[in-house]
Enzyme design. Structure first.
Site, PDB file in Angstrom:
ATOM      1  N   GLU A  38       0.855  -1.200   0.000  1.00 30.20           N
ATOM      2  CA  GLU A  38       0.000   0.000   0.000  1.00 30.20           C
ATOM      3  C   GLU A  38       0.894   1.256   0.000  1.00 30.20           C
ATOM      4  O   GLU A  38       1.956   1.257   0.651  1.00 30.20           O
ATOM      5  CB  GLU A  38      -0.831  -0.071   1.306  1.00 30.20           C
ATOM      6  CG  GLU A  38      -1.750   1.087   1.575  1.00 30.20           C
ATOM      7  CD  GLU A  38      -2.429   0.941   2.963  1.00 30.20           C
ATOM      8  OE1 GLU A  38      -1.979   0.116   3.802  1.00 30.20           O
ATOM      9  OE2 GLU A  38      -3.414   1.673   3.193  1.00 30.20           O
ATOM     10  N   LYS A 109      -9.630   2.038  -1.564  1.00 29.78           N
ATOM     11  CA  LYS A 109      -9.803   1.376  -0.256  1.00 29.78           C
ATOM     12  C   LYS A 109     -11.136   1.744   0.401  1.00 29.78           C
ATOM     13  O   LYS A 109     -11.422   2.927   0.631  1.00 29.78           O
ATOM     14  CB  LYS A 109      -8.631   1.773   0.651  1.00 29.78           C
ATOM     15  CG  LYS A 109      -8.570   1.052   1.987  1.00 29.78           C
ATOM     16  CD  LYS A 109      -7.308   1.471   2.732  1.00 29.78           C
ATOM     17  CE  LYS A 109      -7.067   0.721   4.017  1.00 29.78           C
ATOM     18  NZ  LYS A 109      -5.804   1.137   4.663  1.00 29.78           N
ATOM     19  N   CYS A 142      -4.980  -3.448   2.696  1.00 28.39           N
ATOM     20  CA  CYS A 142      -4.631  -3.469   4.112  1.00 28.39           C
ATOM     21  C   CYS A 142      -5.825  -3.718   5.037  1.00 28.39           C
ATOM     22  O   CYS A 142      -6.327  -4.820   5.104  1.00 28.39           O
ATOM     23  CB  CYS A 142      -3.873  -2.186   4.475  1.00 28.39           C
ATOM     24  SG  CYS A 142      -2.853  -2.426   5.957  1.00 28.39           S
TER      25      CYS A 142
HETATM   26  C1  ACM Z   1      -3.727   0.095   7.292  1.00 29.38           C
HETATM   27  O1  ACM Z   1      -4.842  -0.127   6.828  1.00 29.38           O
HETATM   28  N1  ACM Z   1      -2.774   0.623   6.567  1.00 29.38           N
HETATM   29  C2  ACM Z   1      -3.417  -0.268   8.684  1.00 29.38           C
END
Ligand code: ACM
Length: 270
Positions: A38, A109, A142
Protein backbone atom coordinates in the site's frame (compact mmCIF):
# COMPACT_ATOMS: atom_id res chain seq x y z
CA UNK A 1 1.12 -18.95 -12.94
CA UNK A 2 4.10 -17.47 -11.13
CA UNK A 3 3.13 -14.71 -8.69
CA UNK A 4 5.20 -12.59 -6.32
CA UNK A 5 5.07 -10.13 -3.46
CA UNK A 6 7.57 -7.32 -3.08
CA UNK A 7 8.39 -6.29 0.49
CA UNK A 8 10.46 -3.23 1.30
CA UNK A 9 10.69 -0.19 3.52
CA UNK A 10 9.83 2.97 1.52
CA UNK A 11 11.47 6.28 2.49
CA UNK A 12 8.72 8.81 3.15
CA UNK A 13 8.25 11.17 0.19
CA UNK A 14 11.18 9.75 -1.85
CA UNK A 15 9.06 8.55 -4.75
CA UNK A 16 11.85 8.12 -7.32
CA UNK A 17 14.15 6.35 -4.89
CA UNK A 18 11.33 4.03 -3.78
CA UNK A 19 10.47 3.18 -7.37
CA UNK A 20 14.14 2.35 -8.05
CA UNK A 21 14.17 0.07 -5.01
CA UNK A 22 11.01 -1.74 -6.10
CA UNK A 23 12.38 -2.05 -9.62
CA UNK A 24 15.55 -3.78 -8.38
CA UNK A 25 13.54 -6.21 -6.22
CA UNK A 26 11.24 -7.02 -9.15
CA UNK A 27 14.31 -7.73 -11.30
CA UNK A 28 15.42 -10.50 -8.90
CA UNK A 29 12.77 -13.02 -10.00
CA UNK A 30 10.62 -13.49 -13.08
CA UNK A 31 6.85 -13.60 -12.43
CA UNK A 32 3.57 -12.95 -14.23
CA UNK A 33 2.21 -10.82 -11.40
CA UNK A 34 3.99 -8.67 -8.80
CA UNK A 35 2.08 -7.27 -5.82
CA UNK A 36 3.63 -4.30 -4.01
CA UNK A 37 2.60 -2.70 -0.68
CA UNK A 38 0.00 0.00 0.00
CA UNK A 39 1.17 3.62 -0.64
CA UNK A 40 4.52 2.10 -1.49
CA UNK A 41 6.18 5.04 -3.23
CA UNK A 42 4.77 8.01 -1.29
CA UNK A 43 5.10 6.53 2.21
CA UNK A 44 2.21 6.18 4.65
CA UNK A 45 2.51 8.57 7.60
CA UNK A 46 1.16 11.87 6.28
CA UNK A 47 0.80 14.75 8.70
CA UNK A 48 -1.80 16.75 6.79
CA UNK A 49 -4.19 16.48 3.88
CA UNK A 50 -2.05 19.05 2.02
CA UNK A 51 0.97 16.79 2.35
CA UNK A 52 -1.00 13.75 1.15
CA UNK A 53 -2.27 15.88 -1.72
CA UNK A 54 1.26 16.91 -2.71
CA UNK A 55 2.31 13.25 -2.98
CA UNK A 56 -0.83 12.13 -4.79
CA UNK A 57 -1.32 11.54 -8.48
CA UNK A 58 -4.24 11.11 -10.86
CA UNK A 59 -4.90 7.56 -11.99
CA UNK A 60 -4.86 8.45 -15.67
CA UNK A 61 -1.48 10.20 -15.85
CA UNK A 62 0.64 9.84 -12.74
CA UNK A 63 4.41 9.55 -12.42
CA UNK A 64 4.38 6.25 -10.48
CA UNK A 65 1.59 4.85 -12.68
CA UNK A 66 3.60 5.60 -15.80
CA UNK A 67 6.77 4.11 -14.31
CA UNK A 68 4.90 0.92 -13.38
CA UNK A 69 3.35 0.82 -16.87
CA UNK A 70 6.80 0.85 -18.42
CA UNK A 71 8.11 -1.92 -16.09
CA UNK A 72 4.97 -3.96 -16.79
CA UNK A 73 5.40 -3.65 -20.57
CA UNK A 74 9.15 -4.33 -20.41
CA UNK A 75 8.78 -7.48 -18.27
CA UNK A 76 5.43 -8.56 -19.73
CA UNK A 77 4.12 -8.90 -16.20
CA UNK A 78 1.20 -7.37 -14.32
CA UNK A 79 1.82 -5.14 -11.31
CA UNK A 80 -0.48 -4.24 -8.41
CA UNK A 81 0.69 -1.35 -6.21
CA UNK A 82 -0.78 1.17 -3.78
CA UNK A 83 -0.72 4.94 -4.34
CA UNK A 84 -2.51 8.09 -3.14
CA UNK A 85 -5.00 8.83 -5.91
CA UNK A 86 -6.07 12.39 -6.66
CA UNK A 87 -9.50 12.86 -8.24
CA UNK A 88 -10.43 16.55 -8.44
CA UNK A 89 -10.24 17.82 -4.84
CA UNK A 90 -10.57 14.33 -3.39
CA UNK A 91 -7.93 11.81 -2.37
CA UNK A 92 -8.37 8.06 -2.24
CA UNK A 93 -6.08 5.40 -0.82
CA UNK A 94 -6.00 3.32 -4.00
CA UNK A 95 -4.24 0.49 -5.71
CA UNK A 96 -3.73 -0.04 -9.40
CA UNK A 97 -3.61 -3.22 -11.44
CA UNK A 98 -1.47 -2.59 -14.50
CA UNK A 99 -1.36 -5.24 -17.20
CA UNK A 100 1.39 -5.51 -19.84
CA UNK A 101 -0.95 -4.14 -22.54
CA UNK A 102 -1.05 -0.88 -20.54
CA UNK A 103 -4.60 -1.40 -19.25
CA UNK A 104 -5.26 -0.02 -15.80
CA UNK A 105 -7.82 -0.91 -13.12
CA UNK A 106 -8.19 0.94 -9.84
CA UNK A 107 -9.53 -0.13 -6.44
CA UNK A 108 -10.19 2.60 -3.85
CA UNK A 109 -9.80 1.38 -0.26
CA UNK A 110 -13.24 0.94 1.25
CA UNK A 111 -12.34 0.53 4.95
CA UNK A 112 -10.05 3.38 6.00
CA UNK A 113 -7.84 3.05 9.08
CA UNK A 114 -7.25 5.74 11.76
CA UNK A 115 -5.85 9.03 10.36
CA UNK A 116 -6.41 7.89 6.81
CA UNK A 117 -9.95 9.15 7.45
CA UNK A 118 -8.52 12.69 7.72
CA UNK A 119 -6.81 12.62 4.32
CA UNK A 120 -8.73 10.16 2.20
CA UNK A 121 -12.33 9.66 1.16
CA UNK A 122 -13.55 6.07 1.60
CA UNK A 123 -13.71 4.07 -1.61
CA UNK A 124 -16.82 4.85 -3.62
CA UNK A 125 -16.82 1.92 -6.06
CA UNK A 126 -17.73 -1.75 -5.58
CA UNK A 127 -15.23 -4.60 -5.35
CA UNK A 128 -14.51 -5.88 -8.87
CA UNK A 129 -12.93 -8.87 -10.59
CA UNK A 130 -10.25 -8.42 -13.27
CA UNK A 131 -8.85 -11.08 -15.57
CA UNK A 132 -5.16 -11.80 -15.96
CA UNK A 133 -4.29 -14.68 -18.30
CA UNK A 134 -7.49 -16.46 -17.22
CA UNK A 135 -6.96 -15.82 -13.50
CA UNK A 136 -9.70 -13.78 -11.84
CA UNK A 137 -8.15 -11.21 -9.55
CA UNK A 138 -9.72 -9.18 -6.77
CA UNK A 139 -8.07 -6.28 -4.98
CA UNK A 140 -8.40 -5.20 -1.36
CA UNK A 141 -6.11 -2.92 0.67
CA UNK A 142 -4.63 -3.47 4.11
CA UNK A 143 -7.32 -2.81 6.79
CA UNK A 144 -9.96 -4.37 4.51
CA UNK A 145 -8.68 -7.65 6.02
CA UNK A 146 -10.53 -6.82 9.24
CA UNK A 147 -13.87 -6.93 7.37
CA UNK A 148 -14.41 -10.50 6.14
CA UNK A 149 -17.08 -9.19 3.77
CA UNK A 150 -14.35 -7.73 1.54
CA UNK A 151 -12.72 -11.07 0.72
CA UNK A 152 -16.12 -12.83 0.73
CA UNK A 153 -17.61 -10.39 -1.76
CA UNK A 154 -14.66 -10.88 -4.10
CA UNK A 155 -14.75 -14.67 -3.70
CA UNK A 156 -18.49 -14.83 -4.39
CA UNK A 157 -17.88 -12.71 -7.49
CA UNK A 158 -15.47 -15.39 -8.73
CA UNK A 159 -12.01 -14.33 -7.55
CA UNK A 160 -9.32 -16.99 -7.72
CA UNK A 161 -6.73 -14.70 -6.16
CA UNK A 162 -6.80 -11.72 -3.76
CA UNK A 163 -4.13 -9.08 -4.26
CA UNK A 164 -3.70 -7.32 -0.92
CA UNK A 165 -1.24 -4.40 -0.78
CA UNK A 166 -0.71 -3.52 2.88
CA UNK A 167 1.01 -1.24 5.40
CA UNK A 168 0.08 -3.32 8.44
CA UNK A 169 0.47 -1.93 11.93
CA UNK A 170 -1.88 -4.17 13.94
CA UNK A 171 -1.24 -7.79 14.86
CA UNK A 172 -3.18 -10.75 13.46
CA UNK A 173 -3.60 -9.80 9.79
CA UNK A 174 -1.19 -12.42 8.50
CA UNK A 175 -3.03 -15.15 10.42
CA UNK A 176 -6.43 -13.68 9.50
CA UNK A 177 -5.49 -13.80 5.82
CA UNK A 178 -4.89 -17.55 6.17
CA UNK A 179 -8.52 -17.72 7.30
CA UNK A 180 -9.69 -15.42 4.47
CA UNK A 181 -8.09 -17.83 1.98
CA UNK A 182 -9.41 -20.92 3.77
CA UNK A 183 -12.98 -19.71 4.31
CA UNK A 184 -13.25 -18.60 0.67
CA UNK A 185 -11.11 -21.30 -0.96
CA UNK A 186 -8.94 -18.75 -2.77
CA UNK A 187 -5.31 -17.68 -3.09
CA UNK A 188 -4.16 -14.45 -1.44
CA UNK A 189 -1.04 -12.33 -1.75
CA UNK A 190 -0.42 -9.88 1.08
CA UNK A 191 2.42 -7.52 0.14
CA UNK A 192 3.31 -5.62 3.28
CA UNK A 193 6.01 -3.05 4.04
CA UNK A 194 8.26 -3.06 7.06
CA UNK A 195 10.08 -0.34 9.00
CA UNK A 196 9.27 2.64 11.14
CA UNK A 197 7.87 6.06 10.18
CA UNK A 198 7.81 8.88 12.73
CA UNK A 199 6.55 12.17 11.41
CA UNK A 200 5.44 14.95 13.77
CA UNK A 201 3.04 13.47 16.30
CA UNK A 202 2.39 10.43 14.14
CA UNK A 203 4.29 7.19 14.37
CA UNK A 204 3.86 3.79 12.74
CA UNK A 205 5.74 0.52 12.98
CA UNK A 206 5.00 -1.80 10.07
CA UNK A 207 5.08 -5.55 10.45
CA UNK A 208 6.48 -7.05 7.19
CA UNK A 209 5.85 -10.81 7.00
CA UNK A 210 4.34 -10.59 3.53
CA UNK A 211 2.89 -13.89 2.38
CA UNK A 212 1.21 -15.95 -0.31
CA UNK A 213 -1.52 -18.31 0.89
CA UNK A 214 -3.26 -21.13 -0.99
CA UNK A 215 -6.97 -22.00 -1.06
CA UNK A 216 -6.64 -24.62 1.71
CA UNK A 217 -5.05 -22.07 4.02
CA UNK A 218 -1.52 -23.27 3.28
CA UNK A 219 1.22 -20.63 3.52
CA UNK A 220 3.18 -21.03 0.28
CA UNK A 221 5.82 -18.43 1.06
CA UNK A 222 6.30 -15.85 3.79
CA UNK A 223 8.81 -13.08 4.43
CA UNK A 224 10.71 -11.87 7.47
CA UNK A 225 9.52 -8.91 9.54
CA UNK A 226 12.32 -6.55 8.52
CA UNK A 227 14.10 -7.15 5.20
CA UNK A 228 13.74 -6.30 1.53
CA UNK A 229 12.37 -9.45 -0.05
CA UNK A 230 10.65 -10.87 -3.06
CA UNK A 231 8.54 -13.98 -2.42
CA UNK A 232 7.43 -16.10 -5.37
CA UNK A 233 5.05 -19.04 -5.75
CA UNK A 234 3.90 -21.08 -8.72
CA UNK A 235 0.17 -21.39 -8.34
CA UNK A 236 -2.51 -23.25 -10.24
CA UNK A 237 -5.29 -20.73 -9.77
CA UNK A 238 -7.88 -23.29 -10.96
CA UNK A 239 -7.43 -25.11 -7.61
CA UNK A 240 -9.52 -22.34 -6.11
CA UNK A 241 -12.50 -23.41 -8.23
CA UNK A 242 -12.79 -26.61 -6.19
CA UNK A 243 -14.86 -25.59 -3.18
CA UNK A 244 -15.20 -29.11 -1.75
CA UNK A 245 -14.37 -29.38 1.96
CA UNK A 246 -15.21 -33.08 2.46
CA UNK A 247 -17.06 -35.76 0.50
CA UNK A 248 -20.28 -34.23 1.77
CA UNK A 249 -19.41 -30.58 2.19
CA UNK A 250 -18.89 -27.71 -0.18
CA UNK A 251 -18.00 -24.16 0.73
CA UNK A 252 -20.54 -22.65 -1.63
CA UNK A 253 -23.29 -25.31 -1.85
CA UNK A 254 -23.50 -25.60 1.97
CA UNK A 255 -23.97 -21.90 2.57
CA UNK A 256 -27.35 -20.99 4.10
CA UNK A 257 -27.76 -17.36 3.05
CA UNK A 258 -31.39 -17.41 4.12
CA UNK A 259 -30.07 -17.47 7.70
CA UNK A 260 -27.44 -14.80 7.16
CA UNK A 261 -29.73 -11.78 6.93
CA UNK A 262 -29.43 -9.58 9.97
CA UNK A 263 -33.17 -9.02 10.20
CA UNK A 264 -33.43 -12.72 11.13
CA UNK A 265 -31.34 -12.02 14.22
CA UNK A 266 -32.73 -8.63 15.15
CA UNK A 267 -29.32 -6.99 14.75
CA UNK A 268 -29.32 -3.24 15.16
CA UNK A 269 -26.94 -0.72 13.75
CA UNK A 270 -25.80 1.79 16.34
C1 ACM B 1 -3.73 0.10 7.29
O1 ACM B 1 -4.84 -0.13 6.83
N1 ACM B 1 -2.77 0.62 6.57
C2 ACM B 1 -3.42 -0.27 8.68
Amino acid sequence: MRVAFIQFNPEFGQVKQNIARARSLIAREKAELYVLPELCFSGYTFISKEEAFSLSEPADDGFAINEMKSISAELEAAIVFGFPERSGDDLFNSCALIRPDGSLRIYRKIHLFMHEKEWFKPGDKPFEIHKLNGCQIGMMICFDWRFPEAARTLALAGAHLLCHPANLVMPHCQTAMITRSLENGIFSITANRYGHEKRGAYENIFTGRSQIVGPRGEVLVSASSGKDEIGVADINYRESEDKAISLQNNLWADRRPEFYHRENYGEKRS
